[in-house]
Design an enzyme around this catalytic site. Structure first.
Site, PDB file in Angstrom:
ATOM      1  N   LYS A  40       4.634  -8.835   7.875  1.00  0.00           N
ATOM      2  CA  LYS A  40       3.843  -7.986   8.935  1.00  0.00           C
ATOM      3  C   LYS A  40       3.057  -8.700   9.872  1.00  0.00           C
ATOM      4  CE  LYS A  40       3.183  -4.038   5.562  1.00  0.00           C
ATOM      5  NZ  LYS A  40       2.185  -3.249   4.805  1.00  0.00           N
ATOM      6  N   ARG A  67       0.538 -11.198  -2.008  1.00  0.00           N
ATOM      7  CA  ARG A  67      -0.881 -10.257  -1.477  1.00  0.00           C
ATOM      8  C   ARG A  67      -2.080 -10.707  -2.459  1.00  0.00           C
ATOM      9  NH1 ARG A  67       2.187  -4.337  -1.671  1.00  0.00           N
ATOM     10  NH2 ARG A  67       2.658  -4.285   0.659  1.00  0.00           N
ATOM     11  N   ARG A 126       9.328  -7.093  -5.135  1.00  0.00           N
ATOM     12  CA  ARG A 126       8.033  -6.139  -5.323  1.00  0.00           C
ATOM     13  C   ARG A 126       7.091  -7.002  -6.427  1.00  0.00           C
ATOM     14  NH1 ARG A 126       6.673  -1.516  -2.075  1.00  0.00           N
ATOM     15  NH2 ARG A 126       5.610  -0.900  -3.781  1.00  0.00           N
ATOM     16  N   TYR A 154       7.976   4.431   8.439  1.00  0.00           N
ATOM     17  CA  TYR A 154       7.027   5.066   7.378  1.00  0.00           C
ATOM     18  C   TYR A 154       7.171   6.396   7.243  1.00  0.00           C
ATOM     19  CZ  TYR A 154       4.780   0.352   7.016  1.00  0.00           C
ATOM     20  OH  TYR A 154       4.421  -0.902   6.519  1.00  0.00           O
ATOM     21  N   HIS A 188       6.011  -6.190   3.728  1.00  0.00           N
ATOM     22  CA  HIS A 188       6.492  -4.787   3.061  1.00  0.00           C
ATOM     23  C   HIS A 188       7.805  -5.271   2.287  1.00  0.00           C
ATOM     24  CE1 HIS A 188       8.612  -0.898   3.075  1.00  0.00           C
ATOM     25  NE2 HIS A 188       9.416  -1.583   3.335  1.00  0.00           N
ATOM     26  N   THR A 242      -0.060  -2.789  -3.725  1.00  0.00           N
ATOM     27  CA  THR A 242      -0.264  -2.603  -2.551  1.00  0.00           C
ATOM     28  C   THR A 242      -1.801  -3.283  -2.069  1.00  0.00           C
ATOM     29  OG1 THR A 242       0.869  -0.539  -2.708  1.00  0.00           O
ATOM     30  CG2 THR A 242      -0.633  -0.626  -0.995  1.00  0.00           C
ATOM     31  N   ASN A 282      -2.045  -6.260   4.253  1.00  0.00           N
ATOM     32  CA  ASN A 282      -1.565  -6.799   3.058  1.00  0.00           C
ATOM     33  C   ASN A 282      -0.100  -7.728   3.298  1.00  0.00           C
ATOM     34  OD1 ASN A 282      -0.013  -4.749   3.554  1.00  0.00           O
ATOM     35  ND2 ASN A 282      -0.204  -3.526   1.796  1.00  0.00           N
ATOM     36  N   PHE A 321      -4.033   7.227   6.657  1.00  0.00           N
ATOM     37  CA  PHE A 321      -4.083   5.898   7.074  1.00  0.00           C
ATOM     38  C   PHE A 321      -2.994   5.665   8.044  1.00  0.00           C
ATOM     39  CE2 PHE A 321      -2.239   6.038   2.785  1.00  0.00           C
ATOM     40  CZ  PHE A 321      -0.716   5.558   3.214  1.00  0.00           C
ATOM     41  N   GLU A 370      16.346   1.406   4.740  1.00  0.00           N
ATOM     42  CA  GLU A 370      15.365   0.352   5.571  1.00  0.00           C
ATOM     43  C   GLU A 370      16.363  -0.680   6.116  1.00  0.00           C
ATOM     44  OE1 GLU A 370      12.152  -0.641   3.048  1.00  0.00           O
ATOM     45  OE2 GLU A 370      11.167   1.388   2.973  1.00  0.00           O
TER      46      GLU A 370
HETATM   47  P1  DAT Z   1       3.451  -0.444  -0.508  1.00  0.00           P
HETATM   48  O1  DAT Z   1       3.376  -1.129   0.814  1.00  0.00           O
HETATM   49  O2  DAT Z   1       2.863  -1.379  -1.622  1.00  0.00           O
HETATM   50  O3  DAT Z   1       4.968  -0.083  -0.742  1.00  0.00           O
HETATM   51  P2  DAT Z   1       2.629   2.084   0.477  1.00  0.00           P
HETATM   52  O4  DAT Z   1       4.124   2.255   0.596  1.00  0.00           O
HETATM   53  O5  DAT Z   1       2.069   3.130  -0.702  1.00  0.00           O
HETATM   54  O6  DAT Z   1       2.506   0.716  -0.314  1.00  0.00           O
HETATM   55  O7  DAT Z   1       2.040   1.971   1.713  1.00  0.00           O
HETATM   56  C1  DAT Z   1       2.362   1.364   2.881  1.00  0.00           C
HETATM   57  C2  DAT Z   1       1.363   0.777   3.558  1.00  0.00           C
HETATM   58  O8  DAT Z   1       0.231   1.464   3.873  1.00  0.00           O
HETATM   59  C3  DAT Z   1       0.561  -0.079   2.473  1.00  0.00           C
HETATM   60  O9  DAT Z   1       1.473  -1.390   2.569  1.00  0.00           O
HETATM   61  C4  DAT Z   1      -0.631  -0.289   3.030  1.00  0.00           C
HETATM   62  C5  DAT Z   1      -0.888   1.037   3.691  1.00  0.00           C
HETATM   63  N1  DAT Z   1      -1.684   1.640   2.857  1.00  0.00           N
HETATM   64  C6  DAT Z   1      -1.249   2.483   1.770  1.00  0.00           C
HETATM   65  N2  DAT Z   1      -2.247   3.167   1.059  1.00  0.00           N
HETATM   66  C7  DAT Z   1      -3.392   3.017   1.801  1.00  0.00           C
HETATM   67  C8  DAT Z   1      -4.851   3.342   1.815  1.00  0.00           C
HETATM   68  N3  DAT Z   1      -5.000   4.337   0.790  1.00  0.00           N
HETATM   69  N4  DAT Z   1      -5.517   3.090   2.734  1.00  0.00           N
HETATM   70  C9  DAT Z   1      -5.095   2.307   3.975  1.00  0.00           C
HETATM   71  N5  DAT Z   1      -3.927   1.787   3.910  1.00  0.00           N
HETATM   72  C10 DAT Z   1      -3.057   2.199   2.763  1.00  0.00           C
HETATM   73 MG    MG Z   2       6.050   1.388   0.261  1.00  0.00          MG
END
Ligand code: DAT
Ligand code: MG
Length: 151
Positions: free
Chosen positions: A11, A104, A87, A51, A117, A93, A114, A59, A128
């Site tokens: 990222k 992370r 993963r 996304y 991805h 996350t 973080n 968020f 993706e």
């Molecule tokens: P991951 O990246 O572990 O697959 P995710 O798909 O649930 O996680 O979310 C995508 C991204 O969005 C994640 O890397 C960071 C952000 N994110 C997720 N949950 C969040 C939250 N509660 N507050 C702020 N950012 C968040």
């Molecule tokens: Mg995800």
């Protein structure tokens, strides 16, 4: 263990902090094979498709703004159980909860920064990888080390 492909993004925070090599090195050391890799800007359109599952989340705006703010490094990786392997190496996350030894957990402290991805499951991975790479950008090649990585 079936052969899988998965999408990874280093990222904008990872690229800006000069951690691209550190992160890609950790991914390579798993033994998975890099079959695609490029530095790129993510457009608003690509971000919203990537996304899509998060559109309704509070968020979401911040996430799209962050991911489009500065270049990312996109990778396609291939190998046995590639999706779950990546993963695991990423960590959970929120970097505050991510295990020591994970990308992370070792390199981050904030959920919104973080670093990486990785596709969450096989459906997401297929979608993706296609979203970020044309077929012509994915290269299948033999590695002399393969028998030392997979029995
Ligand atoms: P991951 O990246 O572990 O697959 P995710 O798909 O649930 O996680 O979310 C995508 C991204 O969005 C994640 O890397 C960071 C952000 N994110 C997720 N949950 C969040 C939250 N509660 N507050 C702020 N950012 C968040
Ligand atoms: Mg995800």
């Amino acid at each position: 263990m079936s052969t899988e492909r998965t999408l990874v993004l280093v990222k904008p925070d990872g690229v800006q902090r000069g951690l691209t090599g550190e992160i890609v090195g950790r991914l390579e050391r798993t033994g998975l094979q890099i079959i695609g890799m490029k530095l790129m800007m993510i457009s608003e359109d690509l971000a919203s498709r990537h996304y899509a599952e998060h559109t309704e989340k509070p968020f979401y705006r911040g996430l799209v703004s962050f991911i489009t703010s500065s270049p990312v490094v996109a990778l396609a990786l291939e190998g046995p159980s590639a999706i779950s392997t990546i993963r695991k190496v990423m960590g959970v996350t929120d970097p505050a909860d991510a295990a020591p030894g994970s990308i992370r957990g070792d390199l981050g402290i904030d959920m919104g920064r973080n670093l990486i991805h990785g596709s969450a499951n096989s459906e997401d991975a297929a979608r993706e990888v296609t979203l970020f790479f044309d077929d012509s950008e994915l290269i299948s090649y033999d590695r002399a080390t393969q028998p030392w990585i997979v029995e």
